[in-house]
Design an enzyme around this catalytic site. Structure first.
Site, short mmCIF file in Angstrom:
data_model
loop_
_atom_site.label_atom_id
_atom_site.label_comp_id
_atom_site.label_asym_id
_atom_site.label_seq_id
_atom_site.Cartn_x
_atom_site.Cartn_y
_atom_site.Cartn_z
N LYS A 107 15.75 -23.88 -21.39
CA LYS A 107 16.60 -24.56 -20.42
C LYS A 107 16.15 -24.16 -19.02
O LYS A 107 16.12 -22.97 -18.69
CB LYS A 107 18.07 -24.19 -20.62
CG LYS A 107 18.98 -24.79 -19.56
CD LYS A 107 20.39 -24.22 -19.64
CE LYS A 107 21.17 -24.55 -18.37
NZ LYS A 107 22.48 -23.88 -18.34
N GLY A 168 30.83 -22.14 -13.67
CA GLY A 168 31.88 -21.14 -13.71
C GLY A 168 33.17 -21.52 -13.02
O GLY A 168 34.09 -20.70 -12.94
N ASN A 216 29.96 -21.55 -21.07
CA ASN A 216 29.96 -20.11 -21.19
C ASN A 216 31.28 -19.52 -20.67
O ASN A 216 32.07 -18.98 -21.42
CB ASN A 216 28.78 -19.49 -20.44
CG ASN A 216 28.70 -17.99 -20.63
OD1 ASN A 216 28.32 -17.52 -21.69
ND2 ASN A 216 29.08 -17.22 -19.62
#
Length: 264
Positions: A107, A168, A216
């Site tokens: 990635k 995030g 994540n």
């Protein structure tokens, strides 16, 4: 056969010649420890895990190693270039990953600035072209710009990974129109990458027709990461099933479920 079983067995997706049944990819950062990460991975049903080569210990025998908790034979490792702000940094990182683990499916992300962590698309494209020539199969983190997404595909990307929102942030998919346009234009898999905060965000991404979702922070920073991983597993399945089923048309006015004619 229930919907979950059917999705797992019949509805696969393929990237760079590798076929998967799970459409959820999870990361390996921000967890309390590798044990929690492993438990979340199991609960998620993920078959691919992303690995930040610059931040995760893969080789130091004197420190806990990710591979001791997440078996590379059980999971497809997807090395990424998190933390790279130039194309040259990304190239060095992925070349080291290939030497360390023999990984060719990678990635690529080249970030523009520490505040937004948006992709620097000019640097990304430059690095993508070099990596493709060197035989890497490159999945590309990119802006939700259909024009740049097409340029990445034309440059050899094996998957396009537009952000849903800043990395995030947990803000969810901010521009569903562009994500859908990218899905419609690409002939390679499209994965929402970054911005998912909760299960409904993952479902939205799948309902737009994305092939998979990568996340994540949404799992790692949940109060109960393992339980959230399970929730994300079901959300991705539900979103995919809804996409395949085809949603009803939106209407301006009410449409009664029962006919109004012939009432007693």
């Amino acid at each position: 056969m229930d919907a979950q079983t059917q999705t797992k067995t019949d509805d696969t997706w393929t990237v760079a010649g590798r076929t998967f049944t799970s459409r959820l990819i999870i990361g390996t950062g921000k967890y309390a420890d590798y044990a929690q990460n492993a438990a979340a991975a199991e609960a998620s049903g993920a078959e691919i895990i992303t690995v930040a080569v610059r931040r995760v210990n893969l080789t130091n025998p004197d420190a806990p190693k990710l591979v001791d908790y997440l078996d590379p034979k059980a999971y497809t490792y997807l090395p990424n270039t998190a933390g790279c702000f130039t194309g040259d940094e990304a190239l060095r990182t992925l070349r080291l990953a290939r030497e360390a683990g023999g990984w060719d499916l990678v990635k690529l992300e080249v970030l523009s600035d520490p505040k937004t962590l948006f992709p620097d698309m000019e640097e990304t494209l430059k690095a993508l072209k070099v990596l493709t020539k060197e035989g890497f199969d490159v999945m590309v983190y990119c802006t939700d710009d259909p024009v740049y997404a097409k340029k990445c595909e034309d440059a050899g990307a094996v998957a396009i990974m537009p952000l849903g929102a800043p990395i995030g942030s947990g803000l969810g998919i901010q521009n569903p129109v562009n994500i859908r346009l990218i899905v419609e234009a690409m002939s390679v898999p499209v994965l929402v990458d970054a911005g998912v905060g909760t299960a409904s965000d993952a479902a939205v991404g799948m309902e737009l027709g994305c092939d998979a979702i990568l996340m994540n922070t949404a799992i790692a920073e949940a109060k109960d990461p393992v339980r959230m991983a399970g929730a994300m597993k079901h959300a991705v399945i539900a979103g995919r099933e809804a996409y395949l089923a085809g949603r009803m048309a939106k209407k301006r006015y009410a449409d009664p479920s029962s006919p109004l004619a012939g009432l007693i």
